[in-house]
Design a protein around this motif. Structure first.
Motif, PDB file in Angstrom:
ATOM      1  N   VAL A 103       8.099 -45.531  17.758  1.00  0.00           N
ATOM      2  CA  VAL A 103       7.422 -46.792  17.454  1.00  0.00           C
ATOM      3  C   VAL A 103       8.062 -47.948  18.213  1.00  0.00           C
ATOM      4  O   VAL A 103       7.365 -48.785  18.796  1.00  0.00           O
ATOM      5  N   SER A 137      -7.129 -47.569  16.257  1.00  0.00           N
ATOM      6  CA  SER A 137      -6.115 -47.179  15.277  1.00  0.00           C
ATOM      7  C   SER A 137      -6.557 -46.004  14.423  1.00  0.00           C
ATOM      8  O   SER A 137      -7.660 -45.990  13.891  1.00  0.00           O
ATOM      9  N   PHE A 173      -1.903 -45.676  12.570  1.00  0.00           N
ATOM     10  CA  PHE A 173      -1.292 -46.997  12.420  1.00  0.00           C
ATOM     11  C   PHE A 173       0.042 -47.146  13.164  1.00  0.00           C
ATOM     12  O   PHE A 173       0.713 -48.154  13.038  1.00  0.00           O
ATOM     13  N   CYS A 188       1.318 -50.754  14.467  1.00  0.00           N
ATOM     14  CA  CYS A 188       2.554 -51.064  13.753  1.00  0.00           C
ATOM     15  C   CYS A 188       3.589 -51.633  14.719  1.00  0.00           C
ATOM     16  O   CYS A 188       4.356 -52.542  14.377  1.00  0.00           O
ATOM     17  N   HIS A 218       2.834 -55.190  15.050  1.00  0.00           N
ATOM     18  CA  HIS A 218       3.348 -55.914  13.876  1.00  0.00           C
ATOM     19  C   HIS A 218       4.835 -56.204  14.035  1.00  0.00           C
ATOM     20  O   HIS A 218       5.301 -57.317  13.743  1.00  0.00           O
ATOM     21  N   ASN A 252       1.983 -44.422   9.268  1.00  0.00           N
ATOM     22  CA  ASN A 252       2.772 -45.625   9.531  1.00  0.00           C
ATOM     23  C   ASN A 252       2.345 -46.828   8.702  1.00  0.00           C
ATOM     24  O   ASN A 252       3.033 -47.853   8.705  1.00  0.00           O
ATOM     25  N   PHE A 253       1.246 -46.705   7.999  1.00  0.00           N
ATOM     26  CA  PHE A 253       0.779 -47.803   7.164  1.00  0.00           C
ATOM     27  C   PHE A 253       1.841 -48.199   6.139  1.00  0.00           C
ATOM     28  O   PHE A 253       1.946 -49.360   5.738  1.00  0.00           O
ATOM     29  N   ARG A 266       4.959 -48.547   6.556  1.00  0.00           N
ATOM     30  CA  ARG A 266       5.882 -49.543   7.113  1.00  0.00           C
ATOM     31  C   ARG A 266       5.336 -50.964   6.929  1.00  0.00           C
ATOM     32  O   ARG A 266       6.078 -51.887   6.579  1.00  0.00           O
ATOM     33  N   PHE A 267       4.048 -51.144   7.171  1.00  0.00           N
ATOM     34  CA  PHE A 267       3.462 -52.470   6.984  1.00  0.00           C
ATOM     35  C   PHE A 267       3.414 -52.849   5.509  1.00  0.00           C
ATOM     36  O   PHE A 267       3.723 -53.987   5.126  1.00  0.00           O
TER      37      PHE A 267
END
Length: 491
Positions: free
Chosen positions: A244, A272, A275, A279, A282, A336-337, A339-340
């Motif tokens: 990432v 996407s 994610f 990410c 972000h 990875n969602f 992480r957000f």
């Protein structure tokens, strides 16, 4: 720089943050969470000014050294210099320079705004995954040689991750790759690119199911800590932090090439599925990169679009997951969602853990603030710049035709989803950069349908589908998978 898990609810976990080298070869944290920096490093305006004239390799070094503080500077510089070269990223179109690595091309510049395509498909497997995976291969080899160790990489792919990982790891000393993919659900080109590899350290397993079945198996094996340790299991999926953070670099590169002053902002639209790619955007924004909007573009599997419109995260069952013409985004559970969401709920690990337990037990959660919902954090999404949209098969056919007719550029199906959604969110005065997913040749079936002709192929890929293929077919059975790895892992 230290790292914490999104699920580090115990005092002991909180007191034992990890270094970059500690988490490099792994995937999930022991508690099942994902790693993030304890604090995001910040980038100053002076640094952005200084970085404008750097090569891609030099920029990668400057950004990565903020995260990999335990790797000696000289070693990190050597690794980025070895990775990001015109020889590795040589598949540029005829009118682009491979020296640029991720060239920008202005598609539209009018009263409605400026639309830019950032090329990310110049690597060995013609997809954006090469941007991080080539570095990951070199980082893994470096770390394993330093410790005299071995690693068995276990991953899942919906199309491009697998080939990018295998091409990055083939021939690497001390590395074996076990890659899962959904059986008969990738394009013919993607399938051939993976399954035609004959390297003895590469093992391709086609799973009878969808990508989410593959991803669930990877998580199940990663959560078996004893098996993971005994067989030295690592991962290259985007749950791996190093992958990432390597993707963060091209956001900075796109911004620096699209602007002339740090007073300017840009927006990014990102096709996407899992994610991971957005990410990285972000993270770049949290570091201080002047990003106005991060636009999530989905296909018919619109789980993420639904969340960013409503605050409801509702995972689809395998039977509800569509097989589409942008297959790399045929994902309904975005790893990875988490992480957000961890950032969205104020980095509250206990709350994050509870929400994703609910994903596992009830299929999702609701942060809309409506009566009976799980919370009201969705009201904070705008603070992070996220908006979204979705695209259908007919949309991508139309977009492929429009881009070809207007700009003489053939785009792949996922990039078409990105351009379609980007146009819905473009603003005057703020350049909108669409991140390219792959070369169109990887999805020729749909290009032929849209344009009535085949997509051009770079030299060396002309007859890839005719090559002999080596793979096995397996049911989505974790016990069978563990036995297969154990027999071949060398441990």
């Amino acid at each position: 720089m230290h790292y914490v898990s999104t699920r580090a609810t115990s005092a002991s976990a909180a007191r034992n943050p990890q270094r970059f080298s500690d988490i490099l070869l792994g995937g999930l944290a022991p508690d099942g969470g994902l790693y993030l920096p304890a604090d995001y490093p910040q980038v100053t305006g002076a640094e952005l000014d200084a970085w404008r004239g750097l090569s891609y390799a030099e920029l990668a070094y400057e950004i990565l050294r903020k995260f990999a503080t335990d790797i000696p500077d000289a070693d990190l510089k050597a690794l980025t210099s070895k990775t990001y070269t015109p020889e590795v990223y040589r598949n540029a179109r005829a009118d682009e320079s491979s020296e640029e690595i991720t060239p920008l091309r202005v598609l539209e510049d009018g009263a409605q705004g400026k639309l830019i395509l950032q090329g990310l498909s110049n690597g060995p497997t013609l997809a954006f995954k090469d941007m991080a995976m080539q570095l990951l291969g070199n980082l893994f080899e470096y770390a394993l040689a330093k410790n005299g160790d071995e690693l068995n990489i276990f991953g899942a792919t919906s199309g491009d991750t697998g080939s990018a990982a295998e091409y990055a790891m083939r021939g690497k000393r001390g590395v074996k790759v076990f890659m899962l993919s959904p059986h008969a659900k990738m394009s013919a080109f993607q399938t051939a690119q993976m399954f035609s590899l004959q390297d003895p350290n590469i093992f391709n397993i086609a799973v009878e199911g969808v990508f989410d079945d593959c991803q669930d198996m990877v998580k199940a094996v990663s959560n078996d800590l004893e098996f993971k340790a005994r067989h030295r299991i690592g991962t290259v999926n985007s749950i791996n932090w190093a992958r990432v953070v390597a993707q963060v670099v091209y956001y900075f590169r796109g911004y620096l090439k699209a602007t002339t002053s740090n007073a300017q902002k840009v927006s990014f639209t990102v096709p996407s599925g899992n994610f991971g790619n957005i990410c990285a955007g972000h993270i770049a924004r949290m570091m201080g990169l002047p990003i106005a909007k991060l636009v999530v573009a989905t296909n018919e599997n619109n789980v993420l679009d639904e969340f960013f419109r409503t605050g409801v995260y509702r995972v689809r069952k395998p039977s509800e997951t569509f097989h589409t013409s942008s297959p790399s985004m045929d994902i309904s559970k975005a790893s990875n969602f988490e992480r957000f969401v961890y950032d969205l709920v104020g980095r509250d690990a206990e709350r994050t853990h509870a929400l994703f337990r609910k994903v596992d037990t009830q299929g999702g959660f609701d942060l809309s603030g409506a009566p009976g919902s799980d919370g009201d954090e969705f009201k904070r999404v705008a603070e992070y710049g996220f908006v979204s949209g979705c695209s259908t098969h007919e949309d991508r056919l139309a977009t492929i035709r429009e881009v070809f007719d207007d700009y003489d550029i053939t785009i792949d199906t996922h990039t078409a989803d990105g351009i379609k959604v980007a146009r819905e969110h473009i603003e005057p005065g703020i350049p909108m950069i669409v991140l390219e997913t792959a070369l169109a040749a990887k999805f020729n079936e749909t290009i032929l349908e849209a344009l009535g002709m085949d997509a051009a192929r770079p030299a060396g890929f002309e007859n890839i589908e005719a090559l002999p293929q080596r793979f096995i077919v397996m049911k989505p059975d974790v016990a069978l998978m563990k036995a297969y790895i154990a027999e071949r892992s060398g441990r």
